[in-house]
Design a protein around this motif. Structure first.
Motif, short mmCIF file in Angstrom:
data_model
loop_
_atom_site.label_atom_id
_atom_site.label_comp_id
_atom_site.label_asym_id
_atom_site.label_seq_id
_atom_site.Cartn_x
_atom_site.Cartn_y
_atom_site.Cartn_z
N UNK A 112 0.88 -1.22 -0.01
CA UNK A 112 0.04 0.20 -0.12
C UNK A 112 0.88 1.15 -0.03
N UNK A 113 0.80 2.04 -1.04
CA UNK A 113 1.63 3.11 -1.17
C UNK A 113 0.67 4.56 -0.69
N UNK A 114 1.11 5.38 -0.11
CA UNK A 114 0.36 6.62 0.56
C UNK A 114 1.30 7.73 0.44
N UNK A 115 0.89 8.84 0.45
CA UNK A 115 1.46 10.08 0.47
C UNK A 115 0.44 11.26 0.16
N UNK A 116 0.65 12.54 0.15
CA UNK A 116 -0.04 13.59 -0.08
C UNK A 116 0.74 14.47 -0.95
N UNK A 117 -0.06 15.46 -1.54
CA UNK A 117 0.46 16.45 -2.46
C UNK A 117 1.22 15.76 -3.64
N UNK A 118 2.38 16.35 -3.95
CA UNK A 118 3.31 15.85 -5.19
C UNK A 118 3.94 14.55 -4.62
N UNK A 119 3.99 14.23 -3.53
CA UNK A 119 4.62 12.75 -2.97
C UNK A 119 3.39 11.97 -3.33
N UNK A 120 2.09 12.27 -3.21
CA UNK A 120 1.01 11.69 -3.38
C UNK A 120 0.87 10.95 -5.07
N UNK A 121 1.09 12.01 -5.77
CA UNK A 121 1.34 11.83 -7.27
C UNK A 121 2.42 10.87 -7.56
N UNK A 122 3.64 10.92 -7.00
CA UNK A 122 4.64 9.78 -7.29
C UNK A 122 4.12 8.44 -6.50
N UNK A 123 3.25 8.55 -5.61
CA UNK A 123 3.04 7.13 -4.86
C UNK A 123 1.86 6.56 -5.81
N UNK A 124 1.03 7.22 -6.47
CA UNK A 124 0.08 6.57 -7.38
C UNK A 124 0.89 6.09 -8.51
N UNK A 125 1.77 6.69 -9.05
CA UNK A 125 2.55 6.11 -10.31
C UNK A 125 3.52 4.73 -9.75
N UNK A 126 3.92 4.96 -8.42
CA UNK A 126 4.76 3.80 -7.96
C UNK A 126 3.72 2.69 -7.69
N UNK A 127 2.72 2.76 -7.20
CA UNK A 127 1.56 1.63 -7.06
C UNK A 127 1.31 0.84 -8.40
N UNK A 128 1.15 2.14 -9.21
CA UNK A 128 0.69 1.45 -10.62
C UNK A 128 1.77 0.77 -11.33
N UNK A 129 3.01 1.10 -11.12
CA UNK A 129 4.24 0.05 -11.78
C UNK A 129 4.50 -0.99 -10.95
N UNK A 130 4.27 -1.09 -9.82
CA UNK A 130 4.44 -2.31 -9.06
C UNK A 130 3.09 -3.35 -9.53
N UNK A 131 1.92 -2.59 -9.61
CA UNK A 131 0.90 -3.80 -9.85
C UNK A 131 0.99 -4.12 -11.28
N UNK A 132 1.76 -3.51 -12.24
CA UNK A 132 1.67 -3.96 -13.50
C UNK A 132 2.98 -4.61 -13.72
#
Length: 330
Positions: free
Chosen positions: A54-74
């Motif tokens: 589970x990746x979490x963050x807020x603001x710009x770090x949150x945007x990086x986190x979303x991309x990280x989670x998507x990369x992991x899942x794929x």
């Protein structure tokens, strides 16, 4: 406005852009130089987990986190993103004791993340923190801390997250790729995760998915007049016809190239039999082969058509270069 101020403005823009790229490149290189066993521990922690990341963050770090989670899942690691603020209002229920939480915050002092960390750890989940401050509260709470500190932001004011978010993105990509490699995740796995992409089409499309079959397959008996073969070639529009015996087993092929050779040799088209001018023992492929294998065979043999044969030599289909292009295999 004269050209001199415009040229100066353009030069300033380019200089600024080059400075940004240089600073961000330097930040990423610094991360590579300081990688140590802590990174390996983060990889091992995720590999040992029986849950999800589970990746979490807020603001710009949150945007990086979303991309990280998507990369992991794929790439073979089940993962999803939870916004830290939403986690404190119910989404925390998504996290179980078997999961690993990756918290991203450059300062390591974000109130939203720090509020949920004790609750996550109380459930038994493990914590990996990516921050730019090893002495921050978030770093101290983590089971593993990955240091993403940068010397300066690329922003001229040294305020907007630029180099720091690039560093966090690069570090998370490095983590995802290390996990991909450790899991033995290969092209076939990637294709199954991306069935709609070009790689998915190349690795999941089989010959039987793109070949002509039934009445769409041009064929004549080996004792047929050459004129019948020409009519069959014209009807099917594949630039060839299969030649089969009385049991529908492939014995030859007659192509546009064979037609040109027949013309050059002065063949009597009114009396010739197709068996006299066909190419015997043509190359074939089986229906279960990958379509990309058919494309590779055509390229290697410098041919434009292929007959599809059953294991016993029976004709079951045909395809040409255009069929593969329509299927976007090539």
């Amino acid at each position: 406005m004269s050209s001199a101020p415009i040229a100066a403005a353009h030069a300033r823009t380019l200089d600024l852009a080059r400075r940004v790229l240089a600073i961000e490149a330097e930040a990423v290189q610094a991360l590579a130089d300081q990688l140590d066993d802590t990174f390996v521990k983060a990889v091992d922690l995720i590999l040992a987990s029986h849950g999800r990341v589970i990746v979490s963050g807020v603001g710009k770090s949150g945007h990086i986190g979303r991309k990280f989670a998507a990369t992991l899942a794929s790439t073979g690691t089940p993962a999803y993103f939870v916004h830290a603020a939403e986690a404190a209002h119910g989404d925390l229920g998504m996290i179980t004791a078997n999961d690993v939480l990756v918290a991203i915050s450059y300062s390591g002092t974000g109130e939203e993340l720090l509020k949920i960390v004790p609750l996550v750890k109380r459930q038994g989940a493990r914590l990996i923190a990516i921050t730019g401050n090893p002495d921050s509260p978030l770093a101290r709470e983590a089971d593993v801390h990955l240091n993403g500190m940068v010397k300066e932001e690329a922003c001229p004011l040294n305020l907007a997250p630029t180099a720091s978010t690039t560093a966090a993105l690069a570090l998370s990509d490095a983590l995802a790729v290390a996990l991909l490699d450790a899991r033995g995740f290969g092209p076939d796995d990637f294709a199954r995760s991306h069935p709609g992409g070009a790689l998915g089409r190349r690795l999941l499309t089989h010959v039987e998915d793109v070949m002509r079959s039934g009445a769409g397959v041009p064929q004549v008996r080996e004792d047929a007049p050459l004129g019948d073969a020409l009519m069959e070639m014209t009807r099917a529009g594949l630039g060839m016809t299969a030649i089969v015996d009385t049991n529908d087993r492939i014995v030859g092929i007659y192509t546009d190239g064979d037609l040109r050779r027949s013309l050059a040799s002065g063949c009597n088209f009114s009396t010739a039999r197709v068996a006299d001018v066909m190419s015997r023992g043509p190359k074939t492929i089986h229906a279960g082969a990958l379509a990309v294998e058919a494309a590779e065979m055509m390229e290697r043999l410098r041919i434009s058509q292929l007959l599809v044969a059953a294991p016993d030599g029976h004709l079951v289909g045909a395809l040409n270069h255009h069929d593969l292009m329509l299927a976007k295999v090539i």
